[in-house]
Design a protein around this motif. Sequence first.
Motif, short mmCIF file in Angstrom:
data_model
loop_
_atom_site.label_atom_id
_atom_site.label_comp_id
_atom_site.label_asym_id
_atom_site.label_seq_id
_atom_site.Cartn_x
_atom_site.Cartn_y
_atom_site.Cartn_z
N MET A 129 -12.24 -29.34 -70.58
CA MET A 129 -12.43 -29.81 -69.21
C MET A 129 -12.70 -28.61 -68.29
N ASP A 130 -13.78 -28.67 -67.50
CA ASP A 130 -14.10 -27.53 -66.66
C ASP A 130 -13.21 -27.50 -65.41
N ALA A 131 -13.33 -26.41 -64.65
CA ALA A 131 -12.45 -26.21 -63.49
C ALA A 131 -12.64 -27.31 -62.44
N HIS A 132 -13.88 -27.74 -62.23
CA HIS A 132 -14.14 -28.77 -61.21
C HIS A 132 -13.46 -30.09 -61.60
N ALA A 133 -13.54 -30.45 -62.86
CA ALA A 133 -12.91 -31.70 -63.31
C ALA A 133 -11.39 -31.62 -63.21
N ARG A 134 -10.84 -30.44 -63.52
CA ARG A 134 -9.39 -30.28 -63.41
C ARG A 134 -8.94 -30.38 -61.95
N PHE A 135 -9.73 -29.77 -61.06
CA PHE A 135 -9.40 -29.83 -59.64
C PHE A 135 -9.43 -31.27 -59.14
N LYS A 136 -10.42 -32.04 -59.55
CA LYS A 136 -10.53 -33.44 -59.15
C LYS A 136 -9.35 -34.25 -59.70
N THR A 137 -8.92 -33.94 -60.92
CA THR A 137 -7.77 -34.64 -61.50
C THR A 137 -6.51 -34.38 -60.70
N VAL A 138 -6.31 -33.12 -60.29
CA VAL A 138 -5.14 -32.78 -59.48
C VAL A 138 -5.17 -33.53 -58.15
N LYS A 139 -6.34 -33.57 -57.51
CA LYS A 139 -6.46 -34.30 -56.24
C LYS A 139 -6.14 -35.78 -56.42
N ASP A 140 -6.65 -36.37 -57.49
CA ASP A 140 -6.39 -37.80 -57.74
C ASP A 140 -4.90 -38.06 -57.96
N LEU A 141 -4.24 -37.16 -58.67
CA LEU A 141 -2.80 -37.33 -58.91
C LEU A 141 -2.01 -37.25 -57.61
N ILE A 142 -2.42 -36.35 -56.69
CA ILE A 142 -1.73 -36.23 -55.41
C ILE A 142 -1.95 -37.47 -54.56
N VAL A 143 -3.20 -37.93 -54.50
CA VAL A 143 -3.53 -39.10 -53.68
C VAL A 143 -2.80 -40.35 -54.17
N ARG A 144 -2.67 -40.50 -55.47
CA ARG A 144 -2.06 -41.70 -56.04
C ARG A 144 -0.57 -41.54 -56.33
N SER A 145 0.01 -40.43 -55.90
CA SER A 145 1.43 -40.19 -56.16
C SER A 145 2.30 -41.26 -55.52
N PRO A 146 3.25 -41.82 -56.27
CA PRO A 146 4.17 -42.81 -55.69
C PRO A 146 5.22 -42.19 -54.78
N GLU A 147 5.31 -40.85 -54.78
CA GLU A 147 6.33 -40.15 -53.99
C GLU A 147 5.80 -39.66 -52.65
N LEU A 148 4.47 -39.45 -52.54
CA LEU A 148 3.89 -38.89 -51.32
C LEU A 148 3.15 -39.96 -50.54
N ALA A 149 3.09 -39.79 -49.22
CA ALA A 149 2.41 -40.78 -48.37
C ALA A 149 1.95 -40.12 -47.08
N LEU A 150 0.90 -40.67 -46.48
CA LEU A 150 0.48 -40.23 -45.17
C LEU A 150 1.43 -40.77 -44.11
N PHE A 151 1.55 -40.06 -43.00
CA PHE A 151 2.44 -40.47 -41.93
C PHE A 151 1.94 -41.75 -41.26
N SER A 152 2.86 -42.67 -40.99
CA SER A 152 2.54 -43.92 -40.28
C SER A 152 3.46 -44.06 -39.07
N PRO A 153 2.92 -44.19 -37.87
CA PRO A 153 3.76 -44.35 -36.67
C PRO A 153 4.60 -45.62 -36.69
N ALA A 154 4.24 -46.57 -37.55
CA ALA A 154 4.95 -47.85 -37.57
C ALA A 154 6.19 -47.85 -38.46
N LEU A 155 6.40 -46.80 -39.25
CA LEU A 155 7.50 -46.78 -40.21
C LEU A 155 8.67 -45.93 -39.71
N PRO A 156 9.91 -46.28 -40.10
CA PRO A 156 11.07 -45.45 -39.76
C PRO A 156 10.92 -44.04 -40.34
N THR A 157 11.23 -43.04 -39.51
CA THR A 157 11.02 -41.65 -39.89
C THR A 157 12.35 -40.93 -40.04
#
Length: 223
Positions: A1-29
């Motif tokens: 797997m080349d470097a570009h494909a590995r980088f894309k895989t890492v990005k996909d794992l971060i975006v789909r992580s069940p532990e991480l999320a974007l901030f939402s003003p509607a949710l308790p912080t």
Amino acid sequence: MDAHARFKTVKDLIVRSPELALFSPALPTIVTTDASDYGLGAVLTQLHKDNTERTVAFASRTLNNAERKYSTVEKEALACVWTTEKWRTYLWGRTFKLLTGHSPLMMLLTTKGLGRAGYRIARWSARLLSFNYELEYKPGNQNVVADCLSRLPLPSPDGPLEDEDVVVALITSALTTLTKEQFQAACSACPIQQKLQEFLTKRWPSNPKNLVPVLLPYFRVRD
């Protein structure tokens, strides 16, 4: 797997992580902090509808030589004020929970601690008055993330800290700016802006119950 494909895989794992999320003003912080002998650590999380707490951001920094001489309670208080001001973009104007692993701060960083806190903590407490938070104690055996970050802190950079707002401005410098006329036209067409202008030039209502919900965040910081 080349470097570009590995980088894309890492990005996909971060975006789909069940532990991480974007901030939402509607949710308790929730902001959880901790301090060690040489560092500060914090984590910004939000409680989602499925009752899971997901992370928005992590933060840590190394204490300088003067800060390392602070007492334990002062270091813990510094962690609270540093973290809250660092994430002011998310926190200002809304209610959030501020969790600390040091139980004495439950009094010293609230109005109950007036006249009891030392000068340094009293000054930090005054800086926190512009935020609307509920201070809660989180035992050390449950405060593992912030504790870990405080024990493995990022090194403090040499020279002045760069403001995150400035960094964002630099990243988006390619965007075209509005003209004064376009800005005035947009404000005139916005019913919220019109109401705010009316309240600011005359006076705010004494009872927030008479306001529409979208104006409540502005009412809390009207002064």
